[in-house]
Structure formats: C-alpha cells, structure tokens
Design a protein around this motif. Sequence first.
Motif, PDB file in Angstrom:
ATOM      1  N   LEU A 120       0.824  -1.210   0.000  1.00 30.36           N
ATOM      2  CA  LEU A 120       0.000   0.000   0.000  1.00 30.36           C
ATOM      3  C   LEU A 120       0.857   1.257   0.000  1.00 30.36           C
ATOM      4  N   HIS A 121       1.887   1.267   0.801  1.00 27.26           N
ATOM      5  CA  HIS A 121       2.754   2.449   0.840  1.00 27.26           C
ATOM      6  C   HIS A 121       3.486   2.640  -0.486  1.00 27.26           C
ATOM      7  N   ARG A 122       3.882   1.535  -1.112  1.00 25.07           N
ATOM      8  CA  ARG A 122       4.542   1.656  -2.413  1.00 25.07           C
ATOM      9  C   ARG A 122       3.586   2.226  -3.455  1.00 25.07           C
ATOM     10  N   ALA A 123       2.300   1.872  -3.329  1.00 21.19           N
ATOM     11  CA  ALA A 123       1.304   2.375  -4.280  1.00 21.19           C
ATOM     12  C   ALA A 123       0.929   3.827  -3.996  1.00 21.19           C
ATOM     13  N   GLY A 124       1.287   4.353  -2.823  1.00 24.79           N
ATOM     14  CA  GLY A 124       0.972   5.737  -2.485  1.00 24.79           C
ATOM     15  C   GLY A 124      -0.257   5.858  -1.618  1.00 24.79           C
ATOM     16  N   LEU A 125      -0.226   5.244  -0.433  1.00 24.39           N
ATOM     17  CA  LEU A 125      -1.383   5.253   0.463  1.00 24.39           C
ATOM     18  C   LEU A 125      -1.670   6.662   0.960  1.00 24.39           C
ATOM     19  N   SER A 126      -2.914   7.060   0.859  1.00 23.15           N
ATOM     20  CA  SER A 126      -3.343   8.366   1.353  1.00 23.15           C
ATOM     21  C   SER A 126      -3.669   8.282   2.835  1.00 23.15           C
ATOM     22  N   PRO A 127      -3.400   9.332   3.604  1.00 21.66           N
ATOM     23  CA  PRO A 127      -3.788   9.323   5.023  1.00 21.66           C
ATOM     24  C   PRO A 127      -5.300   9.295   5.209  1.00 21.66           C
ATOM     25  N   ASN A 128      -6.052   9.501   4.158  1.00 23.33           N
ATOM     26  CA  ASN A 128      -7.510   9.482   4.233  1.00 23.33           C
ATOM     27  C   ASN A 128      -8.111   8.108   3.927  1.00 23.33           C
ATOM     28  N   ALA A 129      -7.272   7.107   3.687  1.00 22.68           N
ATOM     29  CA  ALA A 129      -7.777   5.775   3.339  1.00 22.68           C
ATOM     30  C   ALA A 129      -8.601   5.198   4.491  1.00 22.68           C
ATOM     31  N   VAL A 130      -9.719   4.566   4.151  1.00 30.36           N
ATOM     32  CA  VAL A 130     -10.632   3.990   5.138  1.00 30.36           C
ATOM     33  C   VAL A 130     -10.782   2.490   4.946  1.00 30.36           C
ATOM     34  N   ASP A 131     -11.084   2.070   3.725  1.00 30.02           N
ATOM     35  CA  ASP A 131     -11.376   0.665   3.429  1.00 30.02           C
ATOM     36  C   ASP A 131     -10.637   0.212   2.188  1.00 30.02           C
ATOM     37  N   LEU A 132     -10.370  -1.090   2.152  1.00 27.73           N
ATOM     38  CA  LEU A 132      -9.840  -1.746   0.958  1.00 27.73           C
ATOM     39  C   LEU A 132     -10.885  -2.743   0.469  1.00 27.73           C
ATOM     40  N   LEU A 133     -10.867  -3.015  -0.837  1.00 28.58           N
ATOM     41  CA  LEU A 133     -11.719  -4.058  -1.393  1.00 28.58           C
ATOM     42  C   LEU A 133     -10.865  -4.967  -2.274  1.00 28.58           C
ATOM     43  N   PRO A 134     -10.195  -5.968  -1.661  1.00 30.42           N
ATOM     44  CA  PRO A 134      -9.429  -6.927  -2.449  1.00 30.42           C
ATOM     45  C   PRO A 134     -10.382  -7.819  -3.249  1.00 30.42           C
ATOM     46  N   ARG A 135      -9.985  -8.145  -4.489  1.00 26.62           N
ATOM     47  CA  ARG A 135     -10.849  -8.928  -5.369  1.00 26.62           C
ATOM     48  C   ARG A 135     -10.037 -10.049  -6.003  1.00 26.62           C
ATOM     49  N   GLY A 136     -10.631 -11.233  -6.064  1.00 30.27           N
ATOM     50  CA  GLY A 136      -9.965 -12.383  -6.643  1.00 30.27           C
ATOM     51  C   GLY A 136     -10.148 -12.460  -8.151  1.00 30.27           C
ATOM     52  N   LEU A 137      -9.407 -13.392  -8.757  1.00 28.99           N
ATOM     53  CA  LEU A 137      -9.475 -13.611 -10.209  1.00 28.99           C
ATOM     54  C   LEU A 137     -10.232 -14.881 -10.563  1.00 28.99           C
ATOM     55  N   ASP A 138     -10.955 -15.451  -9.599  1.00 29.11           N
ATOM     56  CA  ASP A 138     -11.787 -16.603  -9.905  1.00 29.11           C
ATOM     57  C   ASP A 138     -13.013 -16.145 -10.695  1.00 29.11           C
ATOM     58  N   PRO A 139     -13.721 -17.071 -11.347  1.00 30.24           N
ATOM     59  CA  PRO A 139     -14.894 -16.675 -12.136  1.00 30.24           C
ATOM     60  C   PRO A 139     -15.979 -16.043 -11.268  1.00 30.24           C
ATOM     61  N   ASP A 140     -16.904 -15.344 -11.919  1.00 30.34           N
ATOM     62  CA  ASP A 140     -18.035 -14.740 -11.214  1.00 30.34           C
ATOM     63  C   ASP A 140     -18.822 -15.805 -10.457  1.00 30.34           C
ATOM     64  N   PHE A 141     -19.316 -15.420  -9.288  1.00 29.10           N
ATOM     65  CA  PHE A 141     -20.125 -16.300  -8.463  1.00 29.10           C
ATOM     66  C   PHE A 141     -21.598 -15.989  -8.700  1.00 29.10           C
ATOM     67  N   VAL A 142     -22.367 -17.004  -9.066  1.00 32.62           N
ATOM     68  CA  VAL A 142     -23.799 -16.844  -9.327  1.00 32.62           C
ATOM     69  C   VAL A 142     -24.573 -17.573  -8.238  1.00 32.62           C
ATOM     70  N   ASP A 143     -25.451 -16.868  -7.560  1.00 34.72           N
ATOM     71  CA  ASP A 143     -26.235 -17.428  -6.459  1.00 34.72           C
ATOM     72  C   ASP A 143     -27.711 -17.242  -6.759  1.00 34.72           C
ATOM     73  N   GLU A 144     -28.425 -18.357  -6.907  1.00 38.68           N
ATOM     74  CA  GLU A 144     -29.859 -18.340  -7.196  1.00 38.68           C
ATOM     75  C   GLU A 144     -30.159 -17.471  -8.409  1.00 38.68           C
TER      76      GLU A 144
END
Length: 373
Positions: free
Chosen positions: A144-168
């Motif tokens: 995160l620091h290498r990417a340039g983390l802002s002091p205002n950062a609150v949340d992260l949303l990590p996302r995988g590369l698996d296929p889309d998940f379909v539920d019902e």
Amino acid sequence: MRNDANDTPAPGIVKPLPPELFIRRDSNAEMRWDAMAGQGPITPVDQFFVRNHVVTPRIDERTWRLRLWGTGLTGSPPEDRPFELTYEQLRAMPARTVTTAIECTGTGRSFFETQQNERVTGTPWTLGGIGVASWRGVPLADVLHRAGLSPNAVDLLPRGLDPDFVDEGVNMGRVRRPLPIAKALDDVLVAYEMNGAPLPPDHGFPARLVVPHWVGIASIKWLGDIQVADHALTSPWNTRYYRMFGPGLPPEGGAPLTTMNVKSAFELPLPATFEDAAGREITLTGRSWSGTGHVERVDVSTDGGAHWRRAELHADSDAWVRWSLPWRPPGPGRYELLARATDDTGHTQPDTEPYNDNGYLFGAVVRHPVTVT
C-alpha cells in the motif's frame, strides 16, 4: 442439510483428493482430522482444505498483475489506470514469513443440526475447514505504501481472479470483501509461498491475502486487484454473506464477521472405533485454536461431560496447540469424547452455540462418538 457422500465429485479443484485425506463437499474439500495424527504443527499442502466459491482458476504469473486503485491512494488513480506490480516485482520486495491458520467461517456448521437439532444453510462442514501453513510474502502495508497510500484511506476491497459467483440466478461478480485499513496495516500478508514453495493453484497462486485470526473469506485467493477508498466499501461478501441472520438479529443482519472463535478437534475419524482397547491405555490427541488469543488450557471428557481432565499441551505453534491425554476405557461400549479449550483472553468453548441461519462460527464443544471393542 444434506450429508455429502465421500465420493461426491469436487468440481474445479486441481489437486488430488484421496478419500483417506479429504471429505469432498461439492466444490470444496474438508480435511480429515485422523490424517493429521502424528503430524507436526504445519498442515501439509496435500492435506490442506479447499474452499472455493466457483472453481480454481489457472493463472499465468508472467501476465499476472496486482492492481491498486481508488480514492484512498494519492492521486486517486482510476480503475483503468491503476498502480501495478508484476509477480517478479512483488517477489523482489522485502518478505516476511508468518505461520497462521486460515479457517472457513462455516467450520462446524453441521453440528448445529446433529447436536442442537437446528437446521441451517450452507456446506455441512464438520471441523476440517481449517489448516495452518507457513506463508511467505510481502506485508500488505508495504504494498500500500509503495502504491501511495493516502492518510484518508478507510477501506480496501481486495478482489480475486476466480470466475463470477452466481447465487440463485444472480451474478454476484468476483469474490471480494472489504478490509478496514487498520487491519490491512497491522498483520496482513500478500503471500506467494506456502510451506516453502509457490502457492498451489487451489490455494491462491500466484498471490493471495493472508489475514491472520479473521474469517477465511478475508484471505482472498488469486488476488487480482485492490480498491483503496477514502470511504466505507461494501460487497455481497459483507452484506449478504458472512454476517449473522436469524432470531434476535436486525433484519440487515449482525455486523460483518471478523475474528474467528475457539475450537477443538480430536485427531480421530468421526465417529471412531478403538479395536481391542477395553482395559488398556490409549493416547487421545487433538488440537485447539482461537482467533481471539492463544489457547492456554484444554479439558477433555471421556464420559460425555460427566468428568473432565486437563490435557497435556504441546505448544509448538502460535496458530494452534497440540494436546494429548491418556485414557483407559473401562470396557467395551460406546463413549462420547469432548474437548473444551480456553484461550488467554478468557474465551472458552460453550456447551451450545447461539443459532444463526447460515450456521457460522459454531464454537461449542463437539461431542465425538467412539466405540470401544
């Protein structure tokens, strides 16, 4: 709740799943506890449980990129022009090795039905949805620091590369779950090795998150990108899933689940049989673990909870504690073994677990039936 047969296909899993090591559960595979008897503190890769929402993707590390973007980075890079790291660049960064558990939030789910007569939804795991490995990678804080983390950062949303998940019939997209910045900067690892070798496909190759002590869904596999935001983020994996619903809870559910609870398991088949054991001493072994602290005591009952004895601890891992107890069955017959752990924060396994619709976080003492001949 269905009871999947051992020969049920496990679609989308790459590694072999021999029945002496795993119980197959659709696209998942549960570790057999009797296969861990005699093992050291680390779960071998070929015995580590598999939890997939869809299928294991096969990813070429030569073209893989870890992309970071969003308003929580300086300059607020958009998704189409993110900060990027190649596999080689990630591996060239200063690394750290962490030995910790990853555990499915539904571990023990089947006991809501078999012990408490309460029907819940989801894969009917017993206690094999956990594994402890030695993970090597780069602290997420450094990325995160290498990417340039802002002091205002609150949340992260990590996302995988698996296929889309379909539920019902509803497409939920790729698996992703918010992570607060405080946890991200504390002890989270972007791992690329498991037990001294590159991550296997089923366990997140080429890189995954390892989020110690938290629910397994937080440790996103096949990590592809991370949105970093200056505001709170949501996804189905912290609104629709991985929070508790049921009687006494708000309509929108409880708070998103984070820390895992205390559990214990015997290194035995479920149920188990001891042949020609009446009147002779045998050694019971097992493991206990906790997301809230270090296990400091394990009590074992061999008579269904009428009497308890303290087990001997073999504390050779911060992730879980191995323990043993001698037992001389007084005669042939059926017995119930129970193990109850307490950690150094005072959390102890209860006799029963409060109900929730999805059967998350079953931490009550499990009754383990055995037959002595």
